[in-house]
Motif scaffolding. Structure first.
Motif, PDB file in Angstrom:
ATOM      1  N   VAL A  26       0.860  -1.194   0.000  1.00 23.48           N
ATOM      2  CA  VAL A  26       0.000   0.000   0.000  1.00 23.48           C
ATOM      3  C   VAL A  26       0.892   1.238   0.000  1.00 23.48           C
ATOM      4  N   GLN A  27       0.621   2.166  -0.924  1.00 25.29           N
ATOM      5  CA  GLN A  27       1.451   3.368  -1.056  1.00 25.29           C
ATOM      6  C   GLN A  27       0.710   4.658  -0.720  1.00 25.29           C
ATOM      7  N   LYS A  28      -0.613   4.594  -0.564  1.00 21.49           N
ATOM      8  CA  LYS A  28      -1.409   5.793  -0.275  1.00 21.49           C
ATOM      9  C   LYS A  28      -2.512   5.458   0.718  1.00 21.49           C
ATOM     10  N   ASP A  29      -3.102   6.470   1.239  1.00 21.98           N
ATOM     11  CA  ASP A  29      -4.252   6.283   2.134  1.00 21.98           C
ATOM     12  C   ASP A  29      -5.419   5.721   1.328  1.00 21.98           C
ATOM     13  N   LEU A  30      -6.050   4.685   1.851  1.00 22.91           N
ATOM     14  CA  LEU A  30      -7.085   3.968   1.103  1.00 22.91           C
ATOM     15  C   LEU A  30      -8.498   4.298   1.556  1.00 22.91           C
ATOM     16  N   THR A  31      -8.662   5.242   2.462  1.00 21.58           N
ATOM     17  CA  THR A  31     -10.004   5.532   2.980  1.00 21.58           C
ATOM     18  C   THR A  31     -10.926   6.113   1.910  1.00 21.58           C
ATOM     19  N   GLY A  32     -10.345   6.607   0.808  1.00 22.25           N
ATOM     20  CA  GLY A  32     -11.178   7.119  -0.274  1.00 22.25           C
ATOM     21  C   GLY A  32     -12.071   6.052  -0.890  1.00 22.25           C
ATOM     22  N   LEU A  33     -11.699   4.786  -0.752  1.00 18.49           N
ATOM     23  CA  LEU A  33     -12.528   3.703  -1.293  1.00 18.49           C
ATOM     24  C   LEU A  33     -13.880   3.623  -0.587  1.00 18.49           C
ATOM     25  N   TRP A  34     -13.909   3.942   0.670  1.00 21.59           N
ATOM     26  CA  TRP A  34     -15.170   3.886   1.422  1.00 21.59           C
ATOM     27  C   TRP A  34     -16.117   5.023   1.021  1.00 21.59           C
ATOM     28  N   LYS A  35     -15.609   6.000   0.308  1.00 25.88           N
ATOM     29  CA  LYS A  35     -16.435   7.129  -0.131  1.00 25.88           C
ATOM     30  C   LYS A  35     -17.012   6.931  -1.533  1.00 25.88           C
ATOM     31  N   ILE A  36     -16.588   5.847  -2.211  1.00 29.46           N
ATOM     32  CA  ILE A  36     -17.057   5.590  -3.580  1.00 29.46           C
ATOM     33  C   ILE A  36     -18.484   5.084  -3.546  1.00 29.46           C
ATOM     34  N   ASP A  37     -19.322   5.648  -4.413  1.00 33.03           N
ATOM     35  CA  ASP A  37     -20.699   5.167  -4.560  1.00 33.03           C
ATOM     36  C   ASP A  37     -20.677   3.862  -5.359  1.00 33.03           C
ATOM     37  N   MET A  38     -21.040   2.768  -4.739  1.00 33.30           N
ATOM     38  CA  MET A  38     -20.964   1.447  -5.375  1.00 33.30           C
ATOM     39  C   MET A  38     -22.155   1.175  -6.306  1.00 33.30           C
ATOM     40  N   ASP A  39     -23.147   2.058  -6.329  1.00 38.38           N
ATOM     41  CA  ASP A  39     -24.307   1.903  -7.220  1.00 38.38           C
ATOM     42  C   ASP A  39     -24.996   0.545  -7.035  1.00 38.38           C
ATOM     43  N   GLY A  40     -25.007   0.075  -5.800  1.00 40.20           N
ATOM     44  CA  GLY A  40     -25.666  -1.194  -5.518  1.00 40.20           C
ATOM     45  C   GLY A  40     -24.851  -2.421  -5.909  1.00 40.20           C
ATOM     46  N   LYS A  41     -23.617  -2.199  -6.375  1.00 42.54           N
ATOM     47  CA  LYS A  41     -22.768  -3.321  -6.772  1.00 42.54           C
ATOM     48  C   LYS A  41     -22.100  -3.945  -5.540  1.00 42.54           C
ATOM     49  N   VAL A  42     -21.637  -5.168  -5.720  1.00 41.73           N
ATOM     50  CA  VAL A  42     -21.030  -5.914  -4.621  1.00 41.73           C
ATOM     51  C   VAL A  42     -19.524  -5.723  -4.570  1.00 41.73           C
ATOM     52  N   ASN A  43     -18.883  -5.794  -5.733  1.00 39.78           N
ATOM     53  CA  ASN A  43     -17.423  -5.855  -5.819  1.00 39.78           C
ATOM     54  C   ASN A  43     -16.873  -4.640  -6.550  1.00 39.78           C
ATOM     55  N   GLY A  44     -16.001  -3.895  -5.875  1.00 41.00           N
ATOM     56  CA  GLY A  44     -15.296  -2.793  -6.524  1.00 41.00           C
ATOM     57  C   GLY A  44     -13.899  -3.267  -6.897  1.00 41.00           C
ATOM     58  N   ALA A  45     -13.569  -3.277  -8.204  1.00 38.59           N
ATOM     59  CA  ALA A  45     -12.286  -3.820  -8.650  1.00 38.59           C
ATOM     60  C   ALA A  45     -11.798  -3.076  -9.886  1.00 38.59           C
ATOM     61  N   VAL A  46     -10.495  -3.142 -10.106  1.00 43.44           N
ATOM     62  CA  VAL A  46      -9.874  -2.541 -11.289  1.00 43.44           C
ATOM     63  C   VAL A  46      -9.938  -3.545 -12.435  1.00 43.44           C
ATOM     64  N   GLU A  47     -10.451  -3.101 -13.571  1.00 43.14           N
ATOM     65  CA  GLU A  47     -10.534  -3.985 -14.737  1.00 43.14           C
ATOM     66  C   GLU A  47      -9.156  -4.122 -15.385  1.00 43.14           C
ATOM     67  N   THR A  48      -8.913  -5.290 -15.964  1.00 42.10           N
ATOM     68  CA  THR A  48      -7.592  -5.581 -16.546  1.00 42.10           C
ATOM     69  C   THR A  48      -7.625  -5.797 -18.051  1.00 42.10           C
ATOM     70  N   CYS A  49      -8.791  -5.720 -18.669  1.00 40.41           N
ATOM     71  CA  CYS A  49      -8.876  -6.028 -20.098  1.00 40.41           C
ATOM     72  C   CYS A  49      -8.318  -4.881 -20.941  1.00 40.41           C
ATOM     73  N   PHE A  50      -7.706  -5.256 -22.053  1.00 35.97           N
ATOM     74  CA  PHE A  50      -7.304  -4.295 -23.079  1.00 35.97           C
ATOM     75  C   PHE A  50      -7.242  -5.067 -24.388  1.00 35.97           C
ATOM     76  N   GLY A  51      -7.879  -4.497 -25.414  1.00 36.78           N
ATOM     77  CA  GLY A  51      -7.975  -5.228 -26.682  1.00 36.78           C
ATOM     78  C   GLY A  51      -8.728  -6.527 -26.455  1.00 36.78           C
ATOM     79  N   SER A  52      -8.131  -7.613 -26.914  1.00 37.45           N
ATOM     80  CA  SER A  52      -8.760  -8.923 -26.748  1.00 37.45           C
ATOM     81  C   SER A  52      -8.232  -9.676 -25.525  1.00 37.45           C
ATOM     82  N   PHE A  53      -7.376  -9.034 -24.753  1.00 29.49           N
ATOM     83  CA  PHE A  53      -6.757  -9.702 -23.610  1.00 29.49           C
ATOM     84  C   PHE A  53      -7.600  -9.543 -22.346  1.00 29.49           C
TER      85      PHE A  53
END
Length: 553
Positions: free
Chosen positions: A383-410
């Motif tokens: 961890v390199q930064k304060d992570l409390t900003g994640l608790w402020k994100i509006d999840m829009d009723g979603k369960v899992n907040g994650a970074v997507e990894t797709c690019f092109g066909s990968f």
């Protein structure tokens, strides 16, 4: 005295008769001898005449051969034609060997060879090659010579034009053979390298093993200092108003780096609660490690998997599948010839993917029933930064907040699941974008509402024979949170520091969390040196147990 019985006149008559008969015989024999002599002479003369005639004829033929200047010229011409016909056949055969059947060269050379044969068999040229002693017709010979030379010229021209093609084709064929041989060697080397990398990734460095043993020794020596038995659970551990983290690991040092890096970069570390879960074997070492310092006031709960009684084979599909003999063979028979059959999914043969620690992430609402939100972290992140900003994100009723990894066909769903299976094909989009585990923000209330654990159980039971996906936790995660994932900004989570050396340092500096996913973990000798300091700067080298085990990474 004259005999009275014979008169004197009869004696001369008898004498004359005898002389006549003798003369007649002499004449007869003489005539006979003369006739025989004449017949023999005539016959002998005829034989000599015939022999002389034949001798003269043969002599004339030999002289004709020796003296006719056209015969050697004809023989030389025929030899040249035969030589070039054979040469055309050789080039045609060579062209076939070089796999040029589809080209014009094979047909051209075969036709040139036939032309020489057809030329020699023309009716007007046949007398030239007969065995009789008839003289060679010079006009016919000139015509033959003209046609032979035309065909020889054409043959040589075609050979000259084709030589470069043959040379190039031969080089191409040799290059193909070389490439094939090198590719075979490369494939073999890749398999052996992948297997070696798998062994290296699964290994525990001596220093880490030493650290666990020394911490465990300290735990046994002073149980009263580190045991939580009989103590009340601190209220902060269940306070939903605080920032809660889930960390599941059997690596003592890696877990301490995660907590240490998070708290050193947190603005208010005393508001953060870490729920550390390990196995029973490493529980004592973990308890000692997190009691040796206060981590800037953070609250740390250390528990063993066995403390969660609902996690048993009757409820958890993975535990039930672990009892299968086929699955045990798949994971634990790590012979080179078996382990390297499927190199693309070899990493999933690592038995850690069957560990319940790796599957606890699907039971967060049941493990922490009083919490509303929790941040899941892998033990190979920093961890390199304060992570409390994640608790402020509006999840829009979603369960899992994650970074997507797709690019092109990968990193699309098609790479993680078997879309030839009708259930997968009917339920999911193969082009759907995948996301990463390692840093995932979960809304536990939405989880309970969507019944995600039940969804995970359903699909995990269907995949007992591994026909839906190739094991691991990401494919069932992609399935479980298929329509309930909230994409996060990529700066929250940068991946690939365990396998991708081309990640830019600017991207790493801007990341809230960097992830050493891959085989080159920062605590191993095979780690990438350019990224290793990002992890080592959060190792507590001042601890005596770390110093005693020479944990100099």
């Amino acid at each position: 005295m004259v005999n009275p019985r014979f008169p004197r006149s009869s004696i001369p008559t008898f004498t004359l008769l005898s002389s006549a008969i003798s003369t007649a015989f002499c004449i007869f024999f003489a005539l006979t001898f003369l006739f025989a002599t004449h017949s023999y002479a005539s016959h002998h003369t005829d034989s000599n005449a015939r022999a002389a005639h034949e001798f003269v004829s043969i002599r004339r033929s030999i002289l004709a051969l020796k003296t006719d200047p056209l015969k050697p010229r004809l023989d030389q011409l025929r030899k040249q034609a035969d030589d070039h016909r054979s040469l055309a056949l050789v080039y045609a055969s060579y062209a076939r060997k070089l796999k040029l059947e589809s080209s014009k060269l094979v047909r051209i050379f075969a036709e040139l060879s036939r032309n020489f044969v057809d030329l020699m068999n023309k009716p007007q040229y046949r007398p030239l090659f007969s065995n009789d002693a008839s003289p060679v017709d010079e006009l016919v010979l000139r015509q033959l010579e003209k046609e032979v030379k035309e065909r020889i010229k054409t043959t040589r021209q075609v050979i000259g034009d084709a030589k470069e093609s043959f040379d190039n084709q031969l080089k191409i064929q040799k290059l193909k053979d070389t490439i094939f041989a090198v590719n075979e060697q490369l494939t073999k080397a890749k398999k052996q390298g992948a297997f070696s990398s798998l062994i290296a990734a699964k290994s525990i460095p001596k220093s880490l093993h030493c650290l666990s043993m020394r911490l465990m020794e300290e735990r046994i020596a002073h149980p009263e200092k580190y045991s939580d038995e009989g103590k009340l659970t601190p209220p902060e551990v269940e306070d939903p108003k605080l920032y809660h983290y889930a960390l599941f690991s059997d690596n003592v040092l890696a877990a301490s780096v995660v907590v240490n890096s998070a708290m050193k970069n947190a603005k208010e570390p005393w508001k953060h609660v870490f729920h550390v879960v390990t196995d029973k074997m490493n529980l004592g070492a973990m308890q000692v490690m997190f009691k040796l310092k206060d981590y800037n006031g953070a609250h740390i709960e250390v528990k063993a998997v066995e403390d969660y009684k609902f996690l048993n084979s009757s409820y958890v599909p993975v535990l039930r599948q672990l009892e299968s003999a086929n699955l045990q063979r798949f994971y634990f028979e790590n012979k080179l010839e078996n382990a390297t059959k499927d190199t693309t999914n070899m990493k999933f043969r690592n038995p850690k993917y069957l560990s319940i620690l790796n599957h606890l992430r699907f039971y967060l609402p049941e493990m922490y029933p009083k919490l509303h939100k929790i941040l899941f972290l892998d033990d190979d992140i920093v961890v390199q930064k304060d992570l409390t900003g994640l608790w402020k994100i509006d999840m829009d009723g979603k369960v899992n907040g994650a970074v997507e990894t797709c690019f092109g066909s990968f990193h699309r769903y098609a790479q993680y699941m078997n879309f030839s299976h009708p259930l997968i094909k009917a339920k999911f989009n193969p082009k759907a974008c995948a996301w990463a585990y390692g840093m995932n923000f979960f809304d536990l209330d939405a989880w309970r509402r969507e019944k995600c654990t039940e969804e995970y159980h359903y699909w995990q039971n269907l995949n007992e024979n591994r026909t839906l996906w190739k094991l691991g936790t990401l494919p069932p995660g992609l399935i479980t949170y298929y329509s309930t994932t909230k994409p996060l900004d990529k700066s929250w989570h940068v991946l690939g520091l365990g396998y991708n050396p081309s990640i830019g340092m600017d991207e790493i500096k801007n990341a809230a969390v960097v992830h050493f996913n891959g085989n080159m973990k920062p605590w191993l000798d095979i780690a990438m040196t350019q990224f290793k300091p990002l992890w080592t700067k959060y190792v507590d080298y001042e601890l005596e147990f770390v110093q005693a085990c020479n944990c100099g990474f």
